[in-house]
Design a protein around this motif. Sequence first.
Motif: not given
Length: 148
Positions: A19-35
Motif C-alpha cells: 500500500v502506498a505511503t500516501s494511502a497509509l497516511r490517509f488511513y491514519e488521518r481517518e483513524g483506521l490505523i495509528n502510529s
Amino acid sequence: MSPVTAELTIGELAERSGVATSALRFYEREGLINSRRTTGNQRRYHRTTLRRVAFIRASQNVGIPLALIAEVLAFLPKDAPPTQEFWRRASHCWQEALDERIHKMEQLRNRFIRCIGCGCLSFSECALVNPDDKLAEQGPGPHLLDRT
C-alpha cells in the motif's frame, strides 16, 4: 536477514503491505490505523498494523466503504490485529449490505443487456440514461449535458 522489530517505519509498512505511503497516511488521518511519533517526528507502526491494513484492503476489495471499515475497526483495541473471529463478525455485519449491492448490480446488468438490445440511448426514453423519466420533472433542455 534483519531481526524482527516490534515497529515498522512507514516505508517498511508500505513495502510489506503493498500500500502506498500516501494511502497509509490517509488511513491514519481517518483513524483506521495509528502510529506513534519518534523524537524526530517520524511515524512508527506496530507490527500488528500489517494485519489491519490487510483487513482494510480485503474489505475494500469487496466494496465496503472506508467509513464502515472504520466503524468496525473501532471495536478493536488500538494495536490489536484483526483475528479470524473478528473477520467473521465483520463479514456477518456486512452480509446484508453486500447482498443488496449484488442485487442492484444484477438489476443494472439486466437493464444494460436490455438497453444494448434496444440501442436507442434516448435521453427522454432510455431507462438506463433517464430512469423513470426523472429528467422530465426539470422541464425541457439537456440537463445531463449542462452539468459542470
